[in-house]
Design a protein around this motif. Structure first.
Motif, PDB file in Angstrom:
ATOM      1  N   GLY A 406       0.821  -1.048  -0.023  1.00 30.75           N
ATOM      2  CA  GLY A 406      -0.053   0.002   0.000  1.00 30.75           C
ATOM      3  C   GLY A 406       0.817   1.292   0.150  1.00 30.75           C
ATOM      4  O   GLY A 406       2.057   1.033  -0.258  1.00 30.75           O
ATOM      5  N   ASP A 407       0.380   2.367   0.212  1.00 26.63           N
ATOM      6  CA  ASP A 407       1.049   3.498   0.322  1.00 26.63           C
ATOM      7  C   ASP A 407       0.682   4.555   1.547  1.00 26.63           C
ATOM      8  O   ASP A 407       1.231   4.404   2.568  1.00 26.63           O
ATOM      9  N   SER A 408      -0.488   5.316   1.505  1.00 28.31           N
ATOM     10  CA  SER A 408      -0.461   6.311   2.486  1.00 28.31           C
ATOM     11  C   SER A 408      -0.794   5.778   3.822  1.00 28.31           C
ATOM     12  O   SER A 408      -0.440   6.158   4.821  1.00 28.31           O
ATOM     13  N   GLY A 411       2.119   4.388   5.848  1.00 29.70           N
ATOM     14  CA  GLY A 411       3.061   5.072   6.109  1.00 29.70           C
ATOM     15  C   GLY A 411       3.561   5.140   7.453  1.00 29.70           C
ATOM     16  O   GLY A 411       5.088   5.116   7.721  1.00 29.70           O
ATOM     17  N   ARG A 414       5.593   1.806   8.383  1.00 29.82           N
ATOM     18  CA  ARG A 414       6.945   1.526   7.867  1.00 29.82           C
ATOM     19  C   ARG A 414       7.976   2.624   8.649  1.00 29.82           C
ATOM     20  O   ARG A 414       8.929   2.142   8.922  1.00 29.82           O
ATOM     21  N   ARG A 426       8.452  -2.509  -0.414  1.00 26.86           N
ATOM     22  CA  ARG A 426       6.895  -2.342  -0.569  1.00 26.86           C
ATOM     23  C   ARG A 426       6.390  -3.439  -1.413  1.00 26.86           C
ATOM     24  O   ARG A 426       5.092  -3.454  -1.681  1.00 26.86           O
TER      25      ARG A 426
END
Length: 908
Positions: A406-408, A411, A414, A426
């Motif tokens: 995923g991304d946002s 965050g 991570r 990722r």
């Protein structure tokens, strides 16, 4: 004298900078301006002074100036003058920051540096950085943040790009070194320094090429034994073979050989820029030991399957929990969880479930590493799950990697993983690839530990007979051996061959065939024909005498028509090998530039080029290396029980490889060799055909001078090899003085001695430890222990005195164990003509003559290597050592740099 000779370069206490005058536009280069700005931005911890080679005032001040390091960023016309001034003020190291300097100009500057006693980094270098010293002696950009990672790069632009990437990703460095064409201080010397640098925990290397394989392999093996080394190499060039007449020469490429060299050196090769840093990050964790079985813990089946596919793709194994572990774990997981292959915790997985699964995998002997994959799900807390991983006590006994997809939404998670120093990726493929690097590091470290002698423990070959045969071929100005000559050479090293006789007439062919028994094979015998089948010069399954006679006549006519200029000796006749389910194997060697001889193994027969099954290894080999070489080939899958055929005799196949290794080590004239096919079955292995290309030994060793080149190594006979064999010829047995009698062995050290060497140091009295190491430590640090036990026998030597001790176990069994009771060593100085020695003997064996014997033995080795002088530093408060060296003929002098020491010198 334990300080590394490059310490003044990379860890100077004082620096002078020649950058031109800021007010003189013609006297300051762009590099000089950048260097001034770098020193303004970061205050160097030592002393810094700027000098100008164009002003007389500077020359008048030289008598009051002294520095370790000179930084030179001037126009080319002023560099020579700056180097001369650097020598006058006592600099022992210099950096020339420049670009576009040609071979002749670089050679002139190197000559000046040698004359002035200056180690020169450059030209065509961006310089270097040492963040812990706040020293930015480079034009590669702002000073990097401090960290445990060292970067050595042969590309200036890539160095700057890596530093920029590292700044954005929070990566810190102990050292950053830029190397370019024609640099004097080379890759091998920098690696040698970093191997012993306390601030460096792992090393990454960008490499475009090497000039000297022996020096490179020596330094790389030493460095990777002490700390992880990751290499990114550019360029894929064909093997540098002058006579591409054999199968091996047509197939083997230098990039494949480089892979083999890296494996043997214990390093890890990566293929991309980003992978370089991720591999270094994972390897810096120093997880050991580790295998290839990676367990996948996931809350989503799709990402887990992607990971499992990539595990299979890159040759790893999917780690699966044992049945007892599954039985204990499953009741604690969500109802839809599955542990059959993947550890799929289902979409309902909570942080506690991840923690339980990882704990179970970490404790399971069937798992070598764990990859935790998190996919964003409604209601799932990515950060809390990451916190569950971060809370696992450190250090773990197995690698733990994470992939938060995923991304946002992930965050924050991570960041939690990064703060806990858990390598995070990722994508599943990237995470699996990173574990593959860890597994490769472990496997390559096993190869690194191998230090075989040039000859195996098998029956001694007829080396002199083999040399005479090669000399006779070269005397005739030939390079290609005939089949008869090739098979004779194999027989000299006890490699089984089919009985082969040469027929010079049709009737002779008929008689030989009848005596050998049918069926037979006939082959044209000519030094000018590389591949007999190309001229229809092979006939198989000839069933009777008449057929042998007619085949001979027809073959001679065909070859005369298809190869009219070829010299024909006759036709060889050999009995056909009848192995009903035998496998056809190929063993060969090729000479690579610059790594020298490489042994090749794979599937054989007439389909050799099409199958392209090639595994490679640098000589010398032992049984462990031979077995690993076989396992890396694709044909290895057919050598066990396969399609109803019995498993082949692996020991016989390994013995052939060991014999080929002996040939390669003892016969530097060998340039190429094909033994194809070798028929192997459950009863053994036999060579059916062979072709060998030779050259004079001076050609065979070209490009492999290295440390101890010239007179310093002409006596050892193995300069054509990239890896120096274990020098078993220096092993001696001596009587042990004293009432108890017995004997002790003096022999060269090898990596397996590490534990015994550590025990020797731990058992020394504080006084003896201080006399040897001038330190109060109780045991050798890991980097020093590695440096002392895995050595390049060409540029240094360590001899250990070993006694056999007996003890009785509680059940009355008599146990025997070896113990190291003394060590003498020398290491060749950078001048290549002198060496520095050291000696230590266990306290309870002091005064028994072992120290004298070790010193006499190490002196003999140094003399055998062609060195001219042996020197060392002895504490002035160590009367026993001073007495010993005087008795051996050393000259004892004062040491002006430190009155606590005496300089002792022996002319060899």
């Amino acid at each position: 004298m334990d300080k590394h000779f490059l310490t003044p370069l990379f860890a100077p206490s004082s620096v002078v900078a020649f950058v031109g005058h800021a007010d003189d536009p013609g006297g300051q280069s762009a590099a000089g301006r950048t260097l001034r700005e770098a020193f303004r931005a970061d205050r160097f911890d030592g002393t810094l002074r700027f000098l100008d080679v164009r002003t007389k005032g500077t020359l008048e001040e030289l008598s009051q100036t002294h520095a370790d390091l000179a930084l030179i960023a001037l126009a080319p016309r002023d560099v020579a003058a700056a180097l001369e001034i650097a020598g006058r003020i006592g600099c022992t190291a210099a950096v020339v920051i420049s670009s576009g300097i040609g071979t002749d100009q670089a050679a002139q500057w190197r000559k000046i540096a040698r004359r002035e006693g200056v180690h020169l980094l450059g030209p065509n270098s961006l310089g270097f950085q040492r963040p812990s010293l706040h020293l930015n002696a480079s034009v590669a950009g702002p000073l990097a943040r401090s960290g445990p990672l060292a970067l050595v790069s042969q590309s200036g632009s890539l160095t700057a790009s890596m530093l920029d990437w590292a700044r954005q990703n929070g990566v810190g460095f102990s050292s950053v070194v830029s190397l370019g064409p024609h640099t004097s201080v080379d890759m091998a010397q920098v690696l040698d320094f970093l191997a012993n640098d306390r601030d460096t925990h792992s090393i990454i290397v960008y490499l475009e090429g090497i000039d000297d394989a022996r020096r490179f392999m020596s330094a790389l093996r030493s460095a990777s034994h002490a700390k992880p080394v990751v290499v990114l190499k550019a360029g894929r060039k064909p093997a540098g073979n002058e006579a591409a007449q054999t199968h091996s020469a047509a197939i083997v490429g230098s990039d494949d050989v480089f892979d083999s060299a890296l494996r043997r050196a214990g390093a890890v090769r990566v293929r991309s820029f980003v992978e370089l840093f991720s591999a270094a990050k994972c390897l810096a964790s120093r997880y050991r030991p580790v295998g290839k079985r990676l367990a996948v813990v996931t809350n989503g089946g799709g990402p887990g399957v992607l990971a499992a596919d990539w595990i299979n793709e890159i040759g790893l194994d999917l780690g699966k929990l044992s049945a007892p572990a599954q039985k204990l774990l499953l009741p604690t997981l969500p109802p839809l969880a599955s542990l059959t292959d993947l550890m799929d915790l289902s979409e309902d997985a909570l942080p506690a479930h991840y923690r339980a699964a990882i704990d179970a995998a970490s404790a399971d002997s069937q798992v070598d590493g764990v990859l935790a994959i998190f996919s964003p799900k409604p209601g799932a807390d990515a950060a809390a799950t990451a916190k569950a991983l971060a809370d696992i006590p450190r250090p773990m006994n197995k690698p733990l990697l994470a992939c938060w997809m995923g991304d946002s939404s992930v965050g924050k998670a991570r960041t939690v993983l990064a703060d806990a120093t858990i390598p995070s990726f990722r994508t599943p493929e990237a995470a699996v690839g990173a574990f593959g690097n860890i597994a490769a590091f472990y496997q390559n470290q096993q190869l690194l530990q191998q230090t075989p002698p040039p000859l195996s423990a098998l029956a001694k070959p007829d080396i002199e007979g083999a040399r005479l045969l090669i000399e006779s071929v070269l005397a005739e100005r030939r390079r290609v051996l005939t089949e008869m000559e090739s098979k004779t050479l194999l027989s000299s090293f006890h490699i089984p061959i089919t009985r082969t006789l040469l027929a010079r007439s049709a009737n002779e062919a008929m008689m030989i065939a009848t005596q050998l028994g049918f069926p037979v094979a006939l082959k044209i015998d000519s030094p000018d024909i590389s591949h007999k089948s190309d001229v229809e010069g092979v006939a198989l399954n000839v069933l009777n005498g008449t057929g042998a006679r007619d085949t001979y006549i027809e073959m001679m006519e065909r070859v005369a028509r298809l190869a009219p200029d070829a010299r024909i000796n006759g036709v060889t006749v050999q009995k056909m090998v009848r192995a009903r389910r035998g496998r056809e194997i190929y063993v060969g060697m090729v000479t690579d530039e610059p790594f020298g001889p490489v042994i090749v193994f794979g599937a054989g027969g007439t389909m050799i080029e099409l199958l392209n099954d090639r595994a490679m290894e640098l000589p010398p080999l032992n049984q462990f290396l031979a077995r690993r070489l076989i396992e890396r080939s694709r044909v290895a899958e057919t050598l066990g029980e396969w399609r109803g055929a019995n498993a082949v005799d692996m020991e016989a196949l390994e013995e052939v490889l060991l014999r080929v290794s002996e040939m390669v080590c003892e016969l530097p004239e060998l340039r190429e060799m094909d033994i194809n096919p070798i028929i192997v079955d459950e009863n053994g292995a036999i060579s059916v055909d062979a072709r060998i290309v030779v050259a004079s030994s001076t050609q065979a060793v070209a490009g492999n001078s290295g440390y101890g080149s010239g007179s310093a190594s002409s006596s050892n006979g193995y300069q054509h090899l990239a890896i120096m064999p274990y020098p078993a010829r220096y092993r001696r047995e001596w009587p042990l003085p004293g009432a108890g009698g017995g004997t002790y062995i003096v022999r060269p050290v090898h990596p397996n001695d590490a534990q015994m060497l550590q025990a020797l140091v731990q058992g020394l009295s504080p006084e003896s430890r201080w006399f040897r190491f001038v330190s109060r430590f109780h045991e050798l640090p890991p980097s020093m222990l590695s440096r002392f036990t895995l050595i390049d026998y060409d540029r240094e030597m360590a001899l250990v005195a070993v006694v056999l001790e007996r003890s009785v176990s509680p059940d009355g069994t008599v146990l025997e164990s070896e113990r190291i009771v003394g060590v003498s060593r020398y290491i060749t100085n950078p001048d290549q003509t002198s060496c520095e020695f050291s000696l230590v003997v266990a306290d309870e064996f002091s005064g028994k003559g072992i120290g004298s014997r070790l010193m006499e033995s190490i002196i003999d080795v140094a003399r055998d290597k062609g060195l001219a002088e042996m020197d060392g530093l002895v504490l002035a408060t160590n009367p026993d050592m001073l007495k010993l060296v005087r008795r051996l003929g050393f000259t004892v002098k004062s040491f002006p740099e430190d009155p606590d020491f005496k300089l002792v010198v022996y002319m060899l």
